[in-house]
Design an enzyme around this catalytic site. Structure first.
Site, PDB file in Angstrom:
ATOM      1  N   ARG A  97      -8.923   1.050  10.192  1.00  0.00           N
ATOM      2  CA  ARG A  97      -8.430  -0.153  10.534  1.00  0.00           C
ATOM      3  C   ARG A  97      -9.367  -1.060  11.158  1.00  0.00           C
ATOM      4  O   ARG A  97      -9.196  -2.223  11.826  1.00  0.00           O
ATOM      5  CB  ARG A  97      -7.113  -0.151  11.286  1.00  0.00           C
ATOM      6  CG  ARG A  97      -5.947  -0.387  10.265  1.00  0.00           C
ATOM      7  CD  ARG A  97      -4.615   0.044  11.020  1.00  0.00           C
ATOM      8  NE  ARG A  97      -3.454  -0.849  11.107  1.00  0.00           N
ATOM      9  CZ  ARG A  97      -2.318  -0.467  10.191  1.00  0.00           C
ATOM     10  NH1 ARG A  97      -2.573   0.842   9.609  1.00  0.00           N
ATOM     11  NH2 ARG A  97      -1.409  -1.018  10.183  1.00  0.00           N
TER      12      ARG A  97
ATOM     13  N   ARG B 104      12.352  -5.573   4.858  1.00  0.00           N
ATOM     14  CA  ARG B 104      12.033  -4.126   4.473  1.00  0.00           C
ATOM     15  C   ARG B 104      13.075  -3.140   5.180  1.00  0.00           C
ATOM     16  O   ARG B 104      13.127  -3.179   6.464  1.00  0.00           O
ATOM     17  CB  ARG B 104      10.498  -3.721   4.990  1.00  0.00           C
ATOM     18  CG  ARG B 104      10.036  -2.300   4.652  1.00  0.00           C
ATOM     19  CD  ARG B 104       8.696  -2.146   4.549  1.00  0.00           C
ATOM     20  NE  ARG B 104       8.049  -2.608   5.820  1.00  0.00           N
ATOM     21  CZ  ARG B 104       6.624  -2.463   5.859  1.00  0.00           C
ATOM     22  NH1 ARG B 104       5.899  -2.368   4.923  1.00  0.00           N
ATOM     23  NH2 ARG B 104       6.049  -2.845   7.173  1.00  0.00           N
TER      24      ARG B 104
ATOM     25  N   ARG C 248      12.192  -0.442  10.415  1.00  0.00           N
ATOM     26  CA  ARG C 248      10.988  -0.223  11.709  1.00  0.00           C
ATOM     27  C   ARG C 248      11.186  -1.148  12.872  1.00  0.00           C
ATOM     28  O   ARG C 248      11.273  -2.474  12.622  1.00  0.00           O
ATOM     29  CB  ARG C 248       9.785  -0.302  11.082  1.00  0.00           C
ATOM     30  CG  ARG C 248       9.342   0.969  10.205  1.00  0.00           C
ATOM     31  CD  ARG C 248       8.192   1.006   9.605  1.00  0.00           C
ATOM     32  NE  ARG C 248       7.060  -0.006  10.213  1.00  0.00           N
ATOM     33  CZ  ARG C 248       5.878  -0.102   9.720  1.00  0.00           C
ATOM     34  NH1 ARG C 248       5.652   0.430   8.264  1.00  0.00           N
ATOM     35  NH2 ARG C 248       4.818  -0.703  10.429  1.00  0.00           N
TER      36      ARG C 248
ATOM     37  N   ARG D 106       1.161  -8.120  14.377  1.00  0.00           N
ATOM     38  CA  ARG D 106       0.143  -7.292  13.461  1.00  0.00           C
ATOM     39  C   ARG D 106      -0.680  -8.064  12.381  1.00  0.00           C
ATOM     40  O   ARG D 106      -1.721  -7.367  12.106  1.00  0.00           O
ATOM     41  CB  ARG D 106       1.253  -6.493  12.738  1.00  0.00           C
ATOM     42  CG  ARG D 106       2.189  -5.458  13.503  1.00  0.00           C
ATOM     43  CD  ARG D 106       3.183  -4.791  12.890  1.00  0.00           C
ATOM     44  NE  ARG D 106       3.347  -4.155  11.654  1.00  0.00           N
ATOM     45  CZ  ARG D 106       4.046  -4.127  10.815  1.00  0.00           C
ATOM     46  NH1 ARG D 106       5.447  -4.540  11.239  1.00  0.00           N
ATOM     47  NH2 ARG D 106       4.069  -3.570   9.896  1.00  0.00           N
TER      48      ARG D 106
ATOM     49  N   LYS E  80       0.865  -1.336  -0.088  1.00  0.00           N
ATOM     50  CA  LYS E  80      -0.032   0.235  -0.090  1.00  0.00           C
ATOM     51  C   LYS E  80       0.840   1.255   0.051  1.00  0.00           C
ATOM     52  O   LYS E  80       0.565   2.093  -0.681  1.00  0.00           O
ATOM     53  CB  LYS E  80      -0.845   0.222   1.092  1.00  0.00           C
ATOM     54  CG  LYS E  80      -1.821  -1.014   1.360  1.00  0.00           C
ATOM     55  CD  LYS E  80      -2.774  -0.922   2.640  1.00  0.00           C
ATOM     56  CE  LYS E  80      -2.146  -0.745   3.964  1.00  0.00           C
ATOM     57  NZ  LYS E  80      -1.289  -2.073   4.402  1.00  0.00           N
TER      58      LYS E  80
HETATM   59  P1  AMP Z   1       1.692   0.695   9.479  1.00  0.00           P
HETATM   60  O1  AMP Z   1       2.786   1.663   9.439  1.00  0.00           O
HETATM   61  O2  AMP Z   1       0.558   1.024   8.800  1.00  0.00           O
HETATM   62  O3  AMP Z   1       2.194  -0.851   9.681  1.00  0.00           O
HETATM   63  O4  AMP Z   1       1.313   0.877  11.111  1.00  0.00           O
HETATM   64  C1  AMP Z   1       2.093   0.895  12.110  1.00  0.00           C
HETATM   65  C2  AMP Z   1       1.385   0.751  13.514  1.00  0.00           C
HETATM   66  O5  AMP Z   1       0.847   1.963  13.693  1.00  0.00           O
HETATM   67  C3  AMP Z   1       0.292  -0.305  13.557  1.00  0.00           C
HETATM   68  O6  AMP Z   1       0.791  -1.763  13.774  1.00  0.00           O
HETATM   69  C4  AMP Z   1      -0.432   0.206  14.791  1.00  0.00           C
HETATM   70  O7  AMP Z   1       0.102  -0.055  15.944  1.00  0.00           O
HETATM   71  C5  AMP Z   1      -0.336   1.754  14.416  1.00  0.00           C
HETATM   72  N1  AMP Z   1      -1.241   2.195  13.542  1.00  0.00           N
HETATM   73  C6  AMP Z   1      -1.496   2.456  12.366  1.00  0.00           C
HETATM   74  N2  AMP Z   1      -2.522   3.021  11.706  1.00  0.00           N
HETATM   75  C7  AMP Z   1      -3.466   2.659  12.824  1.00  0.00           C
HETATM   76  C8  AMP Z   1      -4.976   2.940  12.787  1.00  0.00           C
HETATM   77  N3  AMP Z   1      -5.689   3.361  11.802  1.00  0.00           N
HETATM   78  N4  AMP Z   1      -5.392   2.612  14.264  1.00  0.00           N
HETATM   79  C9  AMP Z   1      -4.679   2.083  15.233  1.00  0.00           C
HETATM   80  N5  AMP Z   1      -3.557   2.030  14.983  1.00  0.00           N
HETATM   81  C10 AMP Z   1      -2.767   2.516  13.969  1.00  0.00           C
END
Ligand code: AMP
Length: 218
Positions: free
Chosen positions: A90, A132, A165, A176, A15
């Site tokens: 989410r 990554r 990360r 996750r 994405k």
């Molecule tokens: P991502 O970079 O999208 O993989 O997000 C990394 C982490 O940020 C996730 O594992 C969640 O802990 C938090 N996170 C990101 N977006 C959301 C969301 N919409 N709602 C809640 N937590 C989020």
């Protein structure tokens, strides 16, 4: 072209990479809650302090924290050009909250927003996560297994040192994925019933997927 897009899919389904390409070409603003939360954590803001524990466990950050971050971002003028929500909503609760927010920005937008679901078998995604790396300066994303890196450990675009990360470890990534299946995947049905979901075959090369993406957002 659709101006309000929501990208959803499992972790590491591509994405972020596709959003970067599409926003560079269209000027649509990339609104990525994961990056916004990491930024808040790095700055040590109140939201960042709350988010830290959840992000580091691979759980969802409380809805009110994420909602505030999204609200602040969607208030800025540049989103009028169009925006791509990457990583939000989410959960069903967040999707309902988004409906309300979008009504405030532009009545009727709810009906126009298109949800692109990145359809990909999850088998290879764990490997993508582990390999990554990203550039903290320009945001470029690399897969150490598949992208040739010109200078080891450094960004091909701007030369900054690449970072991994903290939540891109196997243990946290497992959480996750569990979080994704329990809380986010039900949104596929939610948006399908509303008639706004488009499934994108997210297998193949970055450029192949991008061509398919451009067709579906036309
Ligand atoms: P991502 O970079 O999208 O993989 O997000 C990394 C982490 O940020 C996730 O594992 C969640 O802990 C938090 N996170 C990101 N977006 C959301 C969301 N919409 N709602 C809640 N937590 C989020």
């Amino acid at each position: 072209m659709k101006k309000e897009l929501i990208f959803m899919g499992p972790p590491a389904s591509g994405k972020g990479t596709q959003t970067k390409k599409l926003s560079a070409e269209t000027g649509f603003v990339h609104v990525d809650t994961g990056s916004l939360l990491r930024e808040a954590m790095a700055k040590g803001t109140e939201a960042g302090k709350i988010a830290k524990d959840y992000v580091e466990k691979g759980a969802l950050v409380p809805v009110e924290v994420v909602a505030q971050i999204i609200k602040d971002r969607l208030k800025q003028d540049d989103v009028q050009k169009g925006f791509i929500l990457d990583g939000f909503p989410r959960s069903t609760e967040q999707a309902e909250m988004l409906d309300e927010m979008l009504k405030e920005i532009d009545a009727g937008v709810e009906a126009k927003a298109t949800v692109i679901y990145f359809d990909i078998p999850i088998e290879n995604l764990m490997e993508r996560i582990i390999y990554r790396r990203s550039c903290p300066k320009c945001g470029a994303i690399y897969n150490l297994k598949t992208t040739p890196i010109e200078k080891e450990g450094h960004c091909n675009e701007c030369g900054a040192e690449l970072v991994q990360r903290k939540d891109d470890t196997e243990e946290i990534a497992k959480n996750r994925f569990d979080t994704y299946f329990a809380q986010t995947a039900p949104l596929i049905d939610f948006y399908e019933k509303r008639g706004v979901l488009v499934k994108l075959d997210a297998t193949g090369s970055i450029d192949e997927i991008y061509e398919k993406l451009k067709e579906v957002v036309k």
